[in-house]
Design an enzyme around this catalytic site. Structure first.
Site, PDB file in Angstrom:
ATOM      1  N   LYS A  91       4.769 -13.068  37.248  1.00  0.00           N
ATOM      2  CA  LYS A  91       3.724 -11.886  36.986  1.00  0.00           C
ATOM      3  C   LYS A  91       3.517 -11.664  35.494  1.00  0.00           C
ATOM      4  O   LYS A  91       4.580 -12.155  34.723  1.00  0.00           O
ATOM      5  CB  LYS A  91       4.194 -10.537  37.775  1.00  0.00           C
ATOM      6  CG  LYS A  91       5.379 -10.268  37.258  1.00  0.00           C
ATOM      7  CD  LYS A  91       6.108  -8.957  37.894  1.00  0.00           C
ATOM      8  CE  LYS A  91       7.288  -8.143  37.690  1.00  0.00           C
ATOM      9  NZ  LYS A  91       7.961  -7.499  38.613  1.00  0.00           N
TER      10      LYS A  91
ATOM     11  N   TYR B  53       4.603   1.827   4.508  1.00  0.00           N
ATOM     12  CA  TYR B  53       3.745   3.198   5.022  1.00  0.00           C
ATOM     13  C   TYR B  53       4.854   4.263   5.139  1.00  0.00           C
ATOM     14  O   TYR B  53       5.865   4.040   5.870  1.00  0.00           O
ATOM     15  CB  TYR B  53       3.233   2.777   6.507  1.00  0.00           C
ATOM     16  CG  TYR B  53       1.899   2.078   6.558  1.00  0.00           C
ATOM     17  CD1 TYR B  53       1.025   2.325   5.817  1.00  0.00           C
ATOM     18  CD2 TYR B  53       1.887   0.909   7.282  1.00  0.00           C
ATOM     19  CE1 TYR B  53      -0.500   1.604   5.597  1.00  0.00           C
ATOM     20  CE2 TYR B  53       0.782   0.189   7.281  1.00  0.00           C
ATOM     21  CZ  TYR B  53      -0.524   0.586   6.473  1.00  0.00           C
ATOM     22  OH  TYR B  53      -1.584  -0.314   6.229  1.00  0.00           O
TER      23      TYR B  53
HETATM   24  C1  LIG Z   1       9.269  -7.885  38.820  1.00  0.00           C
HETATM   25  C2  LIG Z   1       9.797  -7.615  40.242  1.00  0.00           C
HETATM   26  C3  LIG Z   1      10.799  -8.788  40.443  1.00  0.00           C
HETATM   27  C4  LIG Z   1      11.694  -9.577  39.385  1.00  0.00           C
HETATM   28  O1  LIG Z   1      12.582  -8.709  38.889  1.00  0.00           O
HETATM   29  P1  LIG Z   1      13.636  -9.257  37.490  1.00  0.00           P
HETATM   30  O2  LIG Z   1      14.442  -7.952  37.455  1.00  0.00           O
HETATM   31  O3  LIG Z   1      12.639  -9.698  36.405  1.00  0.00           O
HETATM   32  O4  LIG Z   1      14.243 -10.221  38.270  1.00  0.00           O
HETATM   33  C5  LIG Z   1      11.304  -8.811  41.798  1.00  0.00           C
HETATM   34  N1  LIG Z   1      10.683  -7.885  42.682  1.00  0.00           N
HETATM   35  C6  LIG Z   1       9.888  -7.295  42.611  1.00  0.00           C
HETATM   36  C7  LIG Z   1       9.190  -6.350  43.640  1.00  0.00           C
HETATM   37  C8  LIG Z   1       9.242  -6.954  41.352  1.00  0.00           C
HETATM   38  O5  LIG Z   1       8.196  -6.076  40.860  1.00  0.00           O
END
Ligand SMILES: *Cc1c(COP(=O)(O)O)cnc(C)c1O
Length: 376
Positions: A39, A260
């Protein structure tokens, strides 16, 4: 000009390390299947490139968050690879999802109803994952929603359940009591669906005892080199190298201010290097006066605020000949792992990676050829 083109920073993504991390997790959780979470553009690293490398490493199951991400990625994947949408089935998108051979996670009875209805309309059984909320309090069905579905012959004939899943809230803290509580609730819920593969663990969960691995693991951050939990040394290979170019070095007199808001005032005459990356490149303002860059084995503290396109670092510790305009400093690399930089920024590796942005010169170290520096 030095290698690295015309950008302020260069990002090197080691696909071979991603493949090695996948194999480490797959070996650890076997006989459970290791799926990969890609993702958010594979945590910012490039969903198409990363997915191809993982496929070559043997991964056959991929997860994204949104249907839009799945539709964008699907054409790049061979038809036999399964692609699952974690955030569920958006209303009205049933036909789109079915036609694209994308598998939704059904997070509510209403989504389950709509998917079964789409299956009847298409005239074929449609695959889906079913999510149970075992204690994350985010997505998924309540316990009382599951029993009616498990007894619904019409639903079960229309929908091909490929997995019953849940998500751990505290997997990065192995001794947290919530882990065992969630596992117990998940096992009770999954028992309503005998024979359907079960999936509970993320990266952190893959490093919990074998009971947490169930039948399928969904690994994300660990594939990309982030530490899967807070215990001990990080077992994963580093994946990302980030360097920034020095664009100017100036001498600031004692009492002179930098950047800044004049948040840094030099106590002594100082040499201040400005590097060409800033918060528009995913280096958060919280690194101001806190983080550091590295060059020639020397830690060079960030002084002053992080700007949109630049950061100022104190290079007084290096003799003038040892660093100059055009040189590169390390922000993520052997001296400063991603988790160390994230700690300095008061955030987590996940947020650092997904914030990296589009302005870097990106290069991929190819998993197959080990062609270091090859640009895709
Ligand atoms: C993002 C996500 C993962 C992966 O999690 P990591 O901690 O990056 O391994 C797995 N399951 C779900 C439902 C997620 O949203």
């Amino acid at each position: 000009m030095d290698e690295g083109g015309i950008s302020g920073g260069r990002l090197r993504i080691d696909l071979g390390a991603i493949a090695a991390n996948y194999r480490l997790i797959a070996g650890r959780v076997a006989p459970a299947e290791a799926g990969a979470v890609v993702k958010a553009n594979a945590y910012g690293l490039g969903a198409v490139e990363v997915t191809r490398a993982l496929r070559d490493a043997g991964c056959r199951l991929f997860f994204v968050a949104h249907l839009g991400e799945a539709l964008a990625l699907r054409p790049a994947l061979p038809a036999d690879l399964r692609l699952i949408v974690l955030n569920g089935l958006p209303p009205g998108a049933e036909a789109l999802c079915a036609e694209a051979h994308v598998i939704p996670v059904l997070n509510s009875p209403e989504q389950a109803r709509r998917w079964a209805e789409a299956a009847r309309k298409t005239g074929r059984r449609l695959p889906a994952a079913l999510q149970f909320d075992s204690g994350m309090g985010r997505l998924g069905m309540a316990a009382e929603d599951l029993a009616p579905l498990a007894a619904d012959a019409l639903f079960l004939s229309a929908v091909d359940l490929v997995m019953v899943m849940s998500h751990l809230a505290c997997a990065d803290t192995p001794e947290h009591p919530a882990n065992r509580a969630q596992l117990a609730r998940f096992e009770a819920a999954a028992a309503l669906f005998p024979g359907i593969p079960r999936a509970l663990a993320n990266s952190g969960g893959a490093f919990l005892p074998a009971g947490f691995h169930a039948d399928i693991v969904r690994a994300g951050i660990a594939l990309y080199g982030g530490a899967p939990n807070r215990d001990g040394p990080n077992p994963m290979q580093p994946v990302v190298g980030l360097e920034a170019r020095v664009i100017q070095i100036r001498t600031i007199a004692a009492g002179g201010a930098v950047g800044y808001g004049h948040s840094h005032v030099c106590e002594r005459e100082s040499r201040i290097a400005t590097i060409g990356v800033g918060y528009a490149d995913g280096l958060p303002r919280s690194l101001g006066n806190r983080g550091a860059a590295w060059h020639a084995g020397e830690r060079l503290p960030i002084v002053g605020r992080v700007s949109m396109d630049s950061i100022t670092i104190d290079v007084t510790a290096l003799a003038p000949g040892r660093i100059g305009a055009g040189d590169w400093v390390e922000l993520i690399g052997p001296h400063q792992p991603i988790d160390a930089l994230a700690d300095d920024a008061d955030t987590i590796s996940y947020e650092m990676l997904t914030s990296l942005g589009a302005r870097y010169d990106r290069s991929y170290v190819d998993a197959a050829t080990c062609n270091r520096g090859d640009t895709i």
